[in-house]
Write a protein that holds these residues in place. Sequence first.
Motif, PDB file in Angstrom:
ATOM      1  N   SER A 151     -19.121   3.560  46.500  1.00  0.00           N
ATOM      2  CA  SER A 151     -19.968   2.395  46.730  1.00  0.00           C
ATOM      3  C   SER A 151     -19.428   1.202  45.951  1.00  0.00           C
ATOM      4  CB  SER A 151     -21.402   2.697  46.276  1.00  0.00           C
ATOM      5  OG  SER A 151     -22.212   1.544  46.368  1.00  0.00           O
ATOM      6  N   ALA A 152     -19.515   0.010  46.569  1.00  0.00           N
ATOM      7  CA  ALA A 152     -19.076  -1.217  45.898  1.00  0.00           C
ATOM      8  C   ALA A 152     -19.927  -2.387  46.363  1.00  0.00           C
ATOM      9  CB  ALA A 152     -17.605  -1.495  46.196  1.00  0.00           C
ATOM     10  N   LEU A 153     -20.446  -3.147  45.412  1.00  0.00           N
ATOM     11  CA  LEU A 153     -21.247  -4.327  45.746  1.00  0.00           C
ATOM     12  C   LEU A 153     -20.519  -5.631  45.436  1.00  0.00           C
ATOM     13  CD1 LEU A 153     -24.834  -3.333  44.562  1.00  0.00           C
ATOM     14  CD2 LEU A 153     -23.921  -3.319  46.863  1.00  0.00           C
ATOM     15  N   LEU A 154     -19.456  -5.546  44.640  1.00  0.00           N
ATOM     16  CA  LEU A 154     -18.718  -6.743  44.251  1.00  0.00           C
ATOM     17  C   LEU A 154     -17.335  -6.737  44.888  1.00  0.00           C
ATOM     18  CD1 LEU A 154     -19.585  -6.799  40.433  1.00  0.00           C
ATOM     19  CD2 LEU A 154     -20.686  -8.098  42.265  1.00  0.00           C
ATOM     20  N   THR A 155     -16.967  -7.846  45.516  1.00  0.00           N
ATOM     21  CA  THR A 155     -15.673  -7.948  46.202  1.00  0.00           C
ATOM     22  C   THR A 155     -14.512  -7.692  45.251  1.00  0.00           C
ATOM     23  OG1 THR A 155     -16.649  -9.587  47.691  1.00  0.00           O
ATOM     24  CG2 THR A 155     -14.254  -9.445  47.646  1.00  0.00           C
ATOM     25  N   MET A 156     -14.661  -8.104  44.006  1.00  0.00           N
ATOM     26  CA  MET A 156     -13.580  -7.954  43.033  1.00  0.00           C
ATOM     27  C   MET A 156     -13.242  -6.489  42.745  1.00  0.00           C
ATOM     28  SD  MET A 156     -15.718  -8.919  39.564  1.00  0.00           S
ATOM     29  CE  MET A 156     -14.563  -8.222  38.415  1.00  0.00           C
ATOM     30  N   THR A 157     -14.124  -5.564  43.130  1.00  0.00           N
ATOM     31  CA  THR A 157     -13.875  -4.144  42.856  1.00  0.00           C
ATOM     32  C   THR A 157     -13.136  -3.436  43.987  1.00  0.00           C
ATOM     33  OG1 THR A 157     -15.997  -3.424  43.794  1.00  0.00           O
ATOM     34  CG2 THR A 157     -15.983  -4.044  41.464  1.00  0.00           C
ATOM     35  N   LEU A 158     -12.909  -4.113  45.098  1.00  0.00           N
ATOM     36  CA  LEU A 158     -12.310  -3.457  46.260  1.00  0.00           C
ATOM     37  C   LEU A 158     -10.896  -2.952  45.996  1.00  0.00           C
ATOM     38  CD1 LEU A 158     -13.543  -5.705  49.220  1.00  0.00           C
ATOM     39  CD2 LEU A 158     -14.523  -3.570  48.354  1.00  0.00           C
ATOM     40  N   THR A 159     -10.162  -3.640  45.133  1.00  0.00           N
ATOM     41  CA  THR A 159      -8.799  -3.180  44.829  1.00  0.00           C
ATOM     42  C   THR A 159      -8.820  -1.801  44.176  1.00  0.00           C
ATOM     43  OG1 THR A 159      -8.881  -4.389  42.726  1.00  0.00           O
ATOM     44  CG2 THR A 159      -7.835  -5.495  44.596  1.00  0.00           C
ATOM     45  N   ASN A 160      -9.895  -1.493  43.462  1.00  0.00           N
ATOM     46  CA  ASN A 160      -9.998  -0.176  42.832  1.00  0.00           C
ATOM     47  C   ASN A 160     -10.224   0.922  43.870  1.00  0.00           C
ATOM     48  OD1 ASN A 160      -9.562  -0.850  40.116  1.00  0.00           O
ATOM     49  ND2 ASN A 160     -11.666  -1.559  39.886  1.00  0.00           N
ATOM     50  N   ILE A 161     -10.893   0.582  44.974  1.00  0.00           N
ATOM     51  CA  ILE A 161     -11.042   1.558  46.056  1.00  0.00           C
ATOM     52  C   ILE A 161      -9.668   1.861  46.654  1.00  0.00           C
ATOM     53  CG2 ILE A 161     -12.009   1.985  48.350  1.00  0.00           C
ATOM     54  CD1 ILE A 161     -14.431   0.352  47.581  1.00  0.00           C
ATOM     55  N   GLU A 162      -8.867   0.824  46.831  1.00  0.00           N
ATOM     56  CA  GLU A 162      -7.514   1.026  47.356  1.00  0.00           C
ATOM     57  C   GLU A 162      -6.699   1.922  46.431  1.00  0.00           C
ATOM     58  OE1 GLU A 162      -5.761  -2.508  49.571  1.00  0.00           O
ATOM     59  OE2 GLU A 162      -7.167  -3.520  48.234  1.00  0.00           O
ATOM     60  N   LYS A 163      -6.942   1.814  45.128  1.00  0.00           N
ATOM     61  CA  LYS A 163      -6.220   2.658  44.170  1.00  0.00           C
ATOM     62  C   LYS A 163      -6.579   4.131  44.352  1.00  0.00           C
ATOM     63  CE  LYS A 163      -5.636  -0.867  40.580  1.00  0.00           C
ATOM     64  NZ  LYS A 163      -6.037  -1.310  39.218  1.00  0.00           N
ATOM     65  N   VAL A 164      -7.836   4.409  44.709  1.00  0.00           N
ATOM     66  CA  VAL A 164      -8.235   5.797  44.968  1.00  0.00           C
ATOM     67  C   VAL A 164      -7.400   6.363  46.114  1.00  0.00           C
ATOM     68  CG1 VAL A 164     -10.101   7.315  45.726  1.00  0.00           C
ATOM     69  CG2 VAL A 164     -10.591   5.452  44.127  1.00  0.00           C
ATOM     70  N   ILE A 165      -7.255   5.580  47.177  1.00  0.00           N
ATOM     71  CA  ILE A 165      -6.481   6.023  48.339  1.00  0.00           C
ATOM     72  C   ILE A 165      -5.027   6.264  47.946  1.00  0.00           C
ATOM     73  CG2 ILE A 165      -5.792   5.463  50.700  1.00  0.00           C
ATOM     74  CD1 ILE A 165      -8.842   5.834  50.187  1.00  0.00           C
ATOM     75  N   GLN A 166      -4.470   5.346  47.178  1.00  0.00           N
ATOM     76  CA  GLN A 166      -3.077   5.482  46.738  1.00  0.00           C
ATOM     77  C   GLN A 166      -2.879   6.740  45.896  1.00  0.00           C
ATOM     78  OE1 GLN A 166      -2.526   1.748  44.725  1.00  0.00           O
ATOM     79  NE2 GLN A 166      -2.577   0.554  46.631  1.00  0.00           N
ATOM     80  N   MET A 167      -3.848   7.041  45.035  1.00  0.00           N
ATOM     81  CA  MET A 167      -3.750   8.233  44.187  1.00  0.00           C
ATOM     82  C   MET A 167      -3.841   9.512  45.013  1.00  0.00           C
ATOM     83  SD  MET A 167      -5.981   7.127  40.848  1.00  0.00           S
ATOM     84  CE  MET A 167      -5.442   5.777  39.803  1.00  0.00           C
ATOM     85  N   LEU A 168      -4.712   9.503  46.018  1.00  0.00           N
ATOM     86  CA  LEU A 168      -4.822  10.670  46.898  1.00  0.00           C
ATOM     87  C   LEU A 168      -3.509  10.904  47.638  1.00  0.00           C
ATOM     88  CD1 LEU A 168      -8.394  10.191  48.432  1.00  0.00           C
ATOM     89  CD2 LEU A 168      -7.687  11.983  46.846  1.00  0.00           C
ATOM     90  N   GLU A 169      -2.893   9.822  48.079  1.00  0.00           N
ATOM     91  CA  GLU A 169      -1.609   9.939  48.772  1.00  0.00           C
ATOM     92  C   GLU A 169      -0.540  10.494  47.839  1.00  0.00           C
ATOM     93  OE1 GLU A 169      -1.034   5.954  50.133  1.00  0.00           O
ATOM     94  OE2 GLU A 169      -2.203   6.252  51.977  1.00  0.00           O
ATOM     95  N   LYS A 170      -0.523  10.006  46.611  1.00  0.00           N
ATOM     96  CA  LYS A 170       0.459  10.455  45.627  1.00  0.00           C
ATOM     97  C   LYS A 170       0.298  11.937  45.309  1.00  0.00           C
ATOM     98  CE  LYS A 170       2.292   9.312  41.052  1.00  0.00           C
ATOM     99  NZ  LYS A 170       2.143   8.437  39.849  1.00  0.00           N
ATOM    100  N   GLU A 171      -0.969  12.402  45.316  1.00  0.00           N
ATOM    101  CA  GLU A 171      -1.262  13.808  45.008  1.00  0.00           C
ATOM    102  C   GLU A 171      -1.107  14.710  46.233  1.00  0.00           C
ATOM    103  OE1 GLU A 171      -2.200  15.290  42.173  1.00  0.00           O
ATOM    104  OE2 GLU A 171      -2.467  13.565  40.841  1.00  0.00           O
ATOM    105  N   GLY A 172      -0.805  14.110  47.385  1.00  0.00           N
ATOM    106  CA  GLY A 172      -0.678  14.892  48.610  1.00  0.00           C
ATOM    107  C   GLY A 172      -2.010  15.379  49.145  1.00  0.00           C
ATOM    108  N   LEU A 173      -3.093  14.636  48.841  1.00  0.00           N
ATOM    109  CA  LEU A 173      -4.445  15.057  49.219  1.00  0.00           C
ATOM    110  C   LEU A 173      -5.076  14.170  50.288  1.00  0.00           C
ATOM    111  CD1 LEU A 173      -5.804  15.747  45.616  1.00  0.00           C
ATOM    112  CD2 LEU A 173      -5.145  17.460  47.316  1.00  0.00           C
TER     113      LEU A 173
END
Length: 218
Positions: A151-173
């Motif tokens: 969940s995110a209510l502030l636009t400035m936090t959206l880059t952190n959501i993208e980081k979750v996706i990047q980490m999942l990709e890096k982990e092969g998940l």
Amino acid sequence: MKVSRKEVTDRLARAIADLRMEEANKSLNDAIETGVPVSDIIQNGLVRGMEIVGERYERKEYFLSELVLSAMIVKSSIRTLKPHLPKEGREISGKVVVGTIKGQIHDIGKDLVATLLETSGFEVYDLGSDVPPEKFVEKAKEVNADIIAISALLTMTLTNIEKVIQMLEKEGLRDKISVMVGGRAVTKEFADKIGVAYGETAFDAAKIAKMLTKKKWQ
């Protein structure tokens, strides 16, 4: 004189928006006793009340203390409503890690999502608010989660959501763990851009989680 469902939920929304806890509790109990569907109570009462609070905050009519008080009122209401939520079977159950992304301390929407997922038969791991991207991934790996819900209510936090996706990709998940996002700052366009599921409301989250787990096991 009989009071309509709309009048009851409007009264609840106004009580939350005006930070009147006793009136909110009374309106909530009236709604339950008069048979207003829980979905209406949540969407037209609790959510609408918080939307008004958010609007007043943006206009600088309310400040952090008012946000905290409104959150307390809504969390109390969620606890009262929880026994009245319909419980479903576990045919389509799964494990979901939920939390608000780092940079976001407001967690009412996340609490609603977690409650509705639980009553829909999912095993929920609630990380709370202001959660760093790596914590989502670590917890998902630890419990062998099917879904991460952010969940995110502030636009400035959206880059952190993208980081979750990047980490999942890096982990092969990335192909093993589904991700769904929601909250005021999130749009369908953003979700499509990063390749995740999007829920406009808390009720959407439960439906989407079912679809994602169905798809996973097909």
